[in-house]
Design an enzyme around this catalytic site. Structure first.
Site: not given
Ligand code: GCW
Length: 847
Positions: A299, A379, A407
């Site tokens: 990311e 995720d 989340e």
């Molecule tokens: O799910 C995503 C989240 C990010 C997070 C990332 C991760 C900390 O939206 O906010 O970053 O995963 O787990 O690294």
């Protein structure tokens, strides 16, 4: 002085037992906590026992930290220590050492020794100091529930690693935190007052969590500046007496950005020297540091691949830097994937990434590298299969990563009790090499004989007194600790224990909280994303909260649904799709690959099928979507009603706080239901067999009312509004009025108003009924403000959309023939008193 019911003590309130019950317990003579060091968890255990006895039994009991002479240990003493330091001889008054079975690291034995009068002395013996503290908590939490202290009970953890991850930024914000700012950091530095940090460590220790990574995996180089290194030392000092060790998440480019080097190449000697130096400095401040958590090449984060090196080169760089100083480990996250994937290529699949990146690296890591794997391949979705990577690493141990902060699961504004979801993963048998291979046995280290492996969960407590923003959400933190210790725990008894400790023992309270909790994840799955399609929330605006199914596709993030007019789902088969099913061991792969055998709840995770495809239940996919959304939303309408039964049985503060959230959840579940049903109905054109979708006879659109100072605007996405439109005031300077002559028969109604409450202002609204807008006899039915963010501790969006859509309900309103409804909306800032529709609901109708 803080109220005892503001949540700060969570499940450690130690509410007093009724006097008659308390009188049945012995009068404890003294507590012997066998350590004189204030830093020792045994010393802490003594203090905790003292506080617990005072609160639960109203007994003042002294502590001694040594056993000076013979006979000191009276028949009603409580002794806590490690096996080594306990005086197993009769001179101290103890009978012969009890028969304690072998304990694993952090395990403990709790038992009693009765004298001839039947008076029981309590013995708490830890395998180590931490175990002794856990035993003390066990004694107290049994006492607080009026459960008998066992005569002899030994227990050991399933896994040595039972850690928490906080995604706290050093500026004091928390990524995916829904309960206020950080308790660790503020304005770039560690906070001065670490009281809340110590309280957090106490909560963690009470459920036997033994480590924490204190900062965000999206880390910052300034975490490691000289002031913060000292600050980290202070955090460690405050948590250590509770047996909690700390570690840190590192930013890969720190050598460049803090060290002034020209590269962060993991093989560059200066970079190696830089990290060696940092490690030495960190260990000076935190001699028992856990190690480093690394998010790299993920990311947008830099990592070894940025410098043409392998992921293993990156992990091993940190592993070697840790080695000279102790038992520190590198937790290298497997969450590495390309977030610019091309959706037009059906072979592309983010779910393949972890195995593609890490599957072949099993033999190349230093022995202090552990791979931290999110529970599912994507995720933290509402339903995922286990990550296939759990089946690929045999030499390199793993940590499974869960999320206590919700989340993708309603962000603590929806009640979602998580253990039933966790169990789908932990109990899953991957059949590696054709042998039983449950995920929980891989994670414990048993399957591949690892001695360091286990659990991490992103928790993200904040400085709100409730810790997670919601009292009920704390059952997930409690349960997380219980599941790390024993992954075979029963989700029902865990929430029952938590309820007794948190709210008391009234059977109605226990039954209600247990039932709502157990129904909550299935309900959430029903109204958010079915059959393995994932949580259909808005992933593009990044808040991951409200519904926006279209946002899943058409971008590089790879959380695709591939929905078109005819079919939906990811083809992950080996035969025609991305091949992800083939990443699982053969027996499991065969189940997932085949439409006949794939379980319904993972159908769309693995297969692209027509909306008319028939499920094992006999329903079509689309009818299942409709039915599930109506069932899930209907189910949570009952939550606030059932919670009402606890009025007077739960203290007023927590009662009201929870009622507000459950009512909000009920209203937002309708937003979910309608958005998803409207969206897919529009997409495939297949009607709901039961004629509910798009059929809302009790609603009137604001856009169809007579408007003054208001105008009609489209809502994006369209499905987030009944009818696709809302009304907003023409400017943010003047109120608007919407009027409508009621056409429903006279009677008593619950009047629900759907509106949007977003960032940028707090609009005010008033709702009247009467014979005409100018009529002085207009009755004020109610007024409200767009201030949800203050109650829920976070705003979800700055737009009118599925995040901000919500409703207010006025119950039992008498409507007379010829009544005119008037809503006056007063805008504030960029929030233009937006309204969508009004429902006149006869008793018993939900819509
Ligand atoms: O799910 C995503 C989240 C990010 C997070 C990332 C991760 C900390 O939206 O906010 O970053 O995963 O787990 O690294």
């Amino acid at each position: 002085m803080l109220s005892t019911n503001n949540g700060i003590n969570a499940w450690l309130r130690y509410a007093p037992l009724p006097a008659k019950t308390a009188a049945l317990f012995p009068r404890y003579s003294h507590i012997v906590a066998l350590s004189e060091s204030e830093k020792s968890p045994i010393y802490t255990a003594g203090k905790e026992l003292q506080e617990g006895l005072k609160k639960i039994l109203l007994q003042d009991v002294d502590i001694t930290n040594t056993l000076a002479g013979p006979g000191q240990l009276s028949a009603t003493a409580i002794l806590v220590g490690t096996f080594e330091v306990c005086p197993w001889d009769t001179t101290a008054g103890l009978q012969n050492g009890p028969d304690i079975p072998p304990l694993k690291e952090d395990g403990f034995w709790l038992g009693t020794q009765e004298d001839n009068n039947g008076t029981a002395r309590v013995l708490i013996v830890g395998q180590n100091e931490r175990g002794a503290l856990y035993g003390a908590f066990e004694f107290l939490t049994l006492l607080a529930q009026n459960k008998p202290c066992p005569r002899s009970y030994a227990t050991s953890p399933s896994a040595p690693i039972r850690w928490v991850n906080q995604w706290d930024n050093i500026d004091g914000t928390i990524e995916r935190g829904y309960a206020g700012p950080s308790i660790f950091f503020k304005d770039g530095a560690v906070v001065d007052d670490l009281t809340r940090v110590a309280q957090y460590a106490r909560l963690m220790a009470s459920v036997r969590l033994n480590g924490i990574i204190v900062n965000n995996v999206n880390s910052h180089c300034n975490l490691l500046n000289a002031t913060n290194l000292k600050g980290l030392g202070r955090i460690a000092d405050v948590m250590r007496p509770w047996g909690v060790r700390i570690g840190v998440a590192l930013y890969f480019d720190t050598p460049i950005e803090l060290g002034g080097l020209s590269t962060s190449d993991p093989l560059d000697p200066d970079v190696v020297a830089f990290w060696n130096g940092i490690s030495a400095q960190l260990y000076q401040q935190v001699p028992d540091m856990l190690g480093y958590l690394i998010k790299a090449n993920s990311e947008g984060q830099p990592g070894p691949l940025t410098y043409g090196r392998t992921l293993a080169d990156g992990a091993n760089l940190f592993a070697r830097a840790l080695k000279p100083h102790g038992d520190g480990i590198v937790m290298y996250r497997a969450f590495v994937y390309n977030h610019h994937l091309d959706e037009s290529n059906w072979k592309n699949d983010r779910a393949n990434a972890a195995v593609e990146f890490f599957g072949d690296l099993d033999n190349v890591f230093e022995d202090n590298v552990i791979i931290q794997i999110k529970y599912g391949p994507i995720d933290f979705q509402v339903r995922e299969p286990p990550s296939p990577l759990f089946a690929h690493l045999r030499r390199t141990p793993v940590i499974i990563e869960f999320q206590v902060c919700q989340e993708y699961l309603g962000q603590q504004s929806h009640l979602v009790y998580l253990p039933p979801l966790w169990k789908t993963i932990l109990d899953f048998d991957l059949r590696i090499d054709g042998q039983p291979s449950r995920v929980r046995d891989i994670v414990s280290g048993e399957r591949f004989h690892w001695n360091r492996s286990g659990y991490a969960a992103v928790v993200n407590v904040g400085n709100d007194t409730t810790w997670l923003g919601s009292h009920l959400a704390m059952s997930n933190l409690y349960a997380y600790g219980r599941y790390c210790w024993d992954p075979c725990s029963d989700a029902v008894s865990v929430v029952q224990d938590w309820t007794r400790l948190t709210f008391g023992s009234h059977p109605t309270v226990i039954d209600t909280v247990t039932q709502l909790s157990m129904e909550s994840w299935p309900a959430y799955e029903n109204y958010s994303g079915n059959l393995g399609i994932q949580t259909l929330c808005d992933i593009v605006k990044t808040c991951h909260y409200g519904p926006s199914p279209a946002a899943m596709d058409g971008n590089g993030w790879g959380q695709w649904t591939r929905a078109d007019a005819h079919a939906i789902g990811m083809d992950r088969t080996t035969a025609t799709g991305s091949g992800n099913a083939g990443q699982y061991p053969p027996e499991v792969a065969a189940v997932f690959e085949n439409l006949e055998t794939v379980p319904d709840d993972l159908l769309l995770w693995f297969h692209h099928v027509p909306y008319t495809h028939q499920l094992k239940s006999g329903k079509t996919v689309i009818q299942h979507f409709y039915d599930a959304h109506y069932e899930g939303a209907q189910r949570v309408q009952t939550f606030p009603v059932r919670w009402e039964a606890l009025r007077g049985l739960v203290d007023e503060d927590r009662f009201q706080h929870t009622l507000f959230r459950l009512s909000y959840q009920a209203s937002h579940a309708l937003v979910w239901r309608d958005s998803i049903c409207t969206f897919y109905h529009a997409k495939c054109g297949i009607r709901d067999e039961r004629n509910r979708v798009g059929n809302h006879p009790w609603r009137v659109k604001a856009a169809d009312m007579e408007l003054e100072g208001y105008e009609v605007v489209p809502v994006i996405p369209f499905e987030a509004a009944f009818g696709g439109h809302a009304i907003v005031t023409q400017s943010n300077q003047a109120s608007g009025t919407a009027t409508w002559v009621v056409t429903f028969p006279a009677g008593v109604y619950n009047i629900a108003v759907n509106y949007y409450d977003h960032l940028g202002g707090q609009s005010h609204y008033e709702l009247f009924l009467g014979s005409g807008p100018d009529d002085r006899t207009q009755r004020l039915v109610g007024s409200w403000a767009g201030d949800l963010g203050e109650h829920l501790l976070h705003d979800f969006s700055d737009q009118r959309d599925g995040h901000s859509a919500t409703r207010v309900t006025f119950k039992g309103v008498k409507v007379e023939a010829g009544d005119v409804l008037t809503i006056v909306g007063t805008p504030d800032g960029s929030e233009l008193a937006p309204l969508n529709y009004v429902s006149f609901l006869p008793e018993g109708i939900v819509d």
